[in-house]
Design an enzyme around this catalytic site. Structure first.
Site, PDB file in Angstrom:
ATOM      1  N   ILE A  60      -9.307   0.303   4.331  1.00  0.00           N
ATOM      2  CA  ILE A  60      -8.502  -0.874   4.684  1.00  0.00           C
ATOM      3  C   ILE A  60      -7.679  -1.199   3.455  1.00  0.00           C
ATOM      4  O   ILE A  60      -8.222  -1.509   2.394  1.00  0.00           O
ATOM      5  CB  ILE A  60      -9.351  -2.112   5.066  1.00  0.00           C
ATOM      6  CG1 ILE A  60     -10.058  -1.892   6.399  1.00  0.00           C
ATOM      7  CG2 ILE A  60      -8.436  -3.348   5.179  1.00  0.00           C
ATOM      8  CD1 ILE A  60     -10.777  -3.118   6.946  1.00  0.00           C
ATOM      9  N   ASP A  61      -6.393  -1.078   3.584  1.00  0.00           N
ATOM     10  CA  ASP A  61      -5.512  -1.506   2.504  1.00  0.00           C
ATOM     11  C   ASP A  61      -5.037  -2.907   2.863  1.00  0.00           C
ATOM     12  O   ASP A  61      -4.613  -3.145   3.989  1.00  0.00           O
ATOM     13  CB  ASP A  61      -4.329  -0.543   2.388  1.00  0.00           C
ATOM     14  CG  ASP A  61      -3.412  -0.934   1.245  1.00  0.00           C
ATOM     15  OD1 ASP A  61      -3.933  -1.317   0.176  1.00  0.00           O
ATOM     16  OD2 ASP A  61      -2.185  -0.860   1.420  1.00  0.00           O
ATOM     17  N   THR A  95      -7.192  -5.696   2.083  1.00  0.00           N
ATOM     18  CA  THR A  95      -8.426  -6.350   2.568  1.00  0.00           C
ATOM     19  C   THR A  95      -8.254  -7.883   2.619  1.00  0.00           C
ATOM     20  O   THR A  95      -8.756  -8.533   3.537  1.00  0.00           O
ATOM     21  CB  THR A  95      -9.626  -5.963   1.675  1.00  0.00           C
ATOM     22  OG1 THR A  95      -9.727  -4.536   1.674  1.00  0.00           O
ATOM     23  CG2 THR A  95     -10.935  -6.541   2.186  1.00  0.00           C
ATOM     24  N   LYS A 122       4.019  -2.718   4.441  1.00  0.00           N
ATOM     25  CA  LYS A 122       5.363  -2.879   3.858  1.00  0.00           C
ATOM     26  C   LYS A 122       6.126  -1.548   3.874  1.00  0.00           C
ATOM     27  O   LYS A 122       7.305  -1.505   4.181  1.00  0.00           O
ATOM     28  CB  LYS A 122       5.264  -3.378   2.403  1.00  0.00           C
ATOM     29  CG  LYS A 122       4.764  -4.813   2.292  1.00  0.00           C
ATOM     30  CD  LYS A 122       4.813  -5.308   0.858  1.00  0.00           C
ATOM     31  CE  LYS A 122       3.677  -4.834  -0.012  1.00  0.00           C
ATOM     32  NZ  LYS A 122       2.336  -5.264   0.389  1.00  0.00           N
ATOM     33  N   ASP A 168      -7.469   5.037   1.882  1.00  0.00           N
ATOM     34  CA  ASP A 168      -7.735   3.605   1.727  1.00  0.00           C
ATOM     35  C   ASP A 168      -8.183   3.123   3.105  1.00  0.00           C
ATOM     36  O   ASP A 168      -7.375   2.993   4.019  1.00  0.00           O
ATOM     37  CB  ASP A 168      -6.460   2.882   1.273  1.00  0.00           C
ATOM     38  CG  ASP A 168      -6.772   1.495   0.741  1.00  0.00           C
ATOM     39  OD1 ASP A 168      -7.819   0.935   1.136  1.00  0.00           O
ATOM     40  OD2 ASP A 168      -5.972   0.979  -0.049  1.00  0.00           O
ATOM     41  N   ARG A 189       7.481  -3.390  -5.996  1.00  0.00           N
ATOM     42  CA  ARG A 189       6.067  -3.629  -6.340  1.00  0.00           C
ATOM     43  C   ARG A 189       5.915  -3.702  -7.854  1.00  0.00           C
ATOM     44  O   ARG A 189       5.986  -2.690  -8.549  1.00  0.00           O
ATOM     45  CB  ARG A 189       5.163  -2.536  -5.782  1.00  0.00           C
ATOM     46  CG  ARG A 189       3.696  -2.854  -6.042  1.00  0.00           C
ATOM     47  CD  ARG A 189       2.743  -1.930  -5.362  1.00  0.00           C
ATOM     48  NE  ARG A 189       1.392  -2.428  -5.510  1.00  0.00           N
ATOM     49  CZ  ARG A 189       0.791  -3.240  -4.667  1.00  0.00           C
ATOM     50  NH1 ARG A 189       1.426  -3.642  -3.591  1.00  0.00           N
ATOM     51  NH2 ARG A 189      -0.439  -3.657  -4.890  1.00  0.00           N
ATOM     52  N   ASP A 200      -3.312   3.525  -2.606  1.00  0.00           N
ATOM     53  CA  ASP A 200      -2.451   2.402  -2.223  1.00  0.00           C
ATOM     54  C   ASP A 200      -1.013   2.840  -1.946  1.00  0.00           C
ATOM     55  O   ASP A 200      -0.186   2.012  -1.555  1.00  0.00           O
ATOM     56  CB  ASP A 200      -2.449   1.326  -3.318  1.00  0.00           C
ATOM     57  CG  ASP A 200      -3.725   0.484  -3.295  1.00  0.00           C
ATOM     58  OD1 ASP A 200      -4.287   0.289  -2.201  1.00  0.00           O
ATOM     59  OD2 ASP A 200      -4.166   0.029  -4.371  1.00  0.00           O
ATOM     60  N   HIS A 249      -0.172  -9.682  -4.832  1.00  0.00           N
ATOM     61  CA  HIS A 249      -0.074  -9.036  -6.151  1.00  0.00           C
ATOM     62  C   HIS A 249       1.365  -8.730  -6.498  1.00  0.00           C
ATOM     63  O   HIS A 249       1.757  -7.569  -6.500  1.00  0.00           O
ATOM     64  CB  HIS A 249      -0.874  -7.731  -6.169  1.00  0.00           C
ATOM     65  CG  HIS A 249      -2.261  -7.858  -5.659  1.00  0.00           C
ATOM     66  ND1 HIS A 249      -2.691  -7.304  -4.477  1.00  0.00           N
ATOM     67  CD2 HIS A 249      -3.333  -8.487  -6.183  1.00  0.00           C
ATOM     68  CE1 HIS A 249      -3.963  -7.592  -4.287  1.00  0.00           C
ATOM     69  NE2 HIS A 249      -4.382  -8.305  -5.307  1.00  0.00           N
ATOM     70  N   SER A 297      -0.499  -5.185   2.109  1.00  0.00           N
ATOM     71  CA  SER A 297      -0.807  -3.777   2.437  1.00  0.00           C
ATOM     72  C   SER A 297       0.405  -2.847   2.545  1.00  0.00           C
ATOM     73  O   SER A 297       1.548  -3.265   2.401  1.00  0.00           O
ATOM     74  CB  SER A 297      -1.628  -3.681   3.727  1.00  0.00           C
ATOM     75  OG  SER A 297      -0.779  -3.692   4.875  1.00  0.00           O
TER      76      SER A 297
END
Ligand SMILES: Nc1ncnc2c1ncn2[C@@H]1O[C@H](COP(=O)(O)O)[C@@H](OP(=O)(O)O)[C@H]1O
Ligand SMILES: [Mg+2]
Ligand SMILES: [Mg+2]
Ligand SMILES: [Mg+2]
Length: 352
Positions: free
Chosen positions: A144-145, A147, A266, A142, A280, A292, A239, A263
């Protein structure tokens, strides 16, 4: 430890060195872009999620460095971005911008003497189209996780994992805005700590952190809180099903407010003991992508933690570009995991 002893103790030592180098270089490009990001640096993908010149640039640099550093190995990469949108006529300007960002980042580093064309950039991006799966080795990237966090000026991560015969065996997380300690205050830095950290782990060898610019690596361990009343939990800023996570926290008796962060930072914060639980839970039907979670999850497990789905199963990275499950991921220490899983089941049952 001498380099020879280290290689004997860690069968993935070469891959780890290459992955750390790749992520560090990519993080440098990202930091430069984040400082002066413009609307014209951001595009919307077909699924209406954002992508920036830095997501593309990071993916190009990482695929390039891995190939240069690991010449003898066959190369397969499962990565988030591809070249499709950049091959369109109206994308020429942004493609030029990405190409010069990549070339400038390479030129500012002494390691490689080369310059990429626009075609090289497109080809490097498409090196990430592998489907992964249960056999062989596959890098999982990834670039950029988070974004959305990156665009906002908040947390993001450059996340690179290695899958070997269906198992994640190595993970590197570059977190340019994460202090190496005490992120549990809120979504950012706290005074006095080193900001900009590189987290890494290989299977059976523990998890470590060093400064992104380089420093002596330090071992990290997950916190040992065993009473949920003393625990705090992380969740996604963008999310997360907040009604569900707050019901889980209430059942556990968690007192502290949730720490909301973008991202895989965490996972890194959890692995260094800044909080006790990461919950999550996304909207129904959302299928989690392997990139991810690959790097973040091995960093947590090697720091002594556990990562499970809502039914208590290990995450299965061998099924291709998606994780098999669509119902929740929990990361915490081994004391709290049984209690959290019980609270999760109750909260889910009540929801239905
Ligand atoms: N509706 C959704 N539910 C859950 N995750 C989503 C989502 N839409 C996008 N994502 C994923 O959430 C990731 C960010 O994680 P977080 O929410 O923890 O910051 C995104 O990674 P990218 O930013 O790499 O696209 C993306 O893959
Ligand atoms: Mg994305
Ligand atoms: Mg992501
Ligand atoms: Mg991404």
């Amino acid at each position: 430890m001498s380099q020879l002893t280290e290689i004997a103790a860690n069968p993935y030592a070469d891959e780890l060195a290459a992955a750390k180098k790749a992520v560090s270089l990519a993080a440098r490009l990202c930091q430069r872009v984040q400082q002066g990001i413009l609307q014209s640096d951001i595009q919307s993908k077909a699924d209406r999620t954002p992508v920036t010149v830095a997501d593309y640039g990071s993916q190009v640099l990482i695929s390039l460095v891995l190939k240069k550093e690991l010449l003898s190995h066959s190369f397969s990469m499962v990565a988030e971005e591809d070249s499709e949108d950049l091959r369109k006529d109206d994308a020429q300007q942004i493609l030029e911008h990405i190409t010069s960002l990549v070339n400038e980042t390479i030129a500012n580093d002494d390691s490689y003497n080369m310059s990429l064309s626009k075609e090289d950039v497109l080809a490097a991006l498409d090196g990430g189209k592998s489907e992964g799966g249960p056999s062989g080795r596959h890098w999982i990237l990834d670039p950029i996780d988070g974004t959305k966090g990156f665009i906002r000026g908040d947390q993001y991560a450059v996340a690179l994992g290695l899958l070997d015969e269906g198992k994640v065996v190595l993970g590197v997380l570059g977190c340019p805005n994460l202090p190496s300690k005490s992120t549990n205050k809120h979504n950012g830095s706290s005074s006095g700590d080193q900001v900009g950290s590189l987290y890494f782990a290989t299977i059976g060898c523990g998890a470590k952190v060093q400064a992104l610019e380089g420093s002596e690596p330090q071992k990290i361990t997950i916190c040992s809180v065993n009473n949920p009343v003393d625990a705090s939990f992380f969740e996604s800023l963008e999310h997360s099903k907040r009604d569900l996570t707050s019901s889980i926290a209430e059942k556990l008796g968690v007192q502290a407010p949730p720490v909301r962060m973008d991202s895989q930072a965490k996972y890194a914060a959890l692995a260094q003991g800044d909080g006790a639980i990461y919950l999550r839970f996304s909207g129904k039907g959302y299928k989690e992508r392997v990139w991810d979670h690959a790097a973040g999850s091995i960093i947590v497990t090697e720091a002594g933690g556990m990562v499970k789905d809502a039914s208590g199963n290990d995450l299965d990275f061998s099924k291709g570009r998606y994780l098999d499950r669509d119902r929740g991921i929990i990361a915490t220490n081994r004391y709290l995991m049984p209690m959290v899983l019980k609270a999760v089941q109750e909260a889910i049952d009540e929801e239905q």
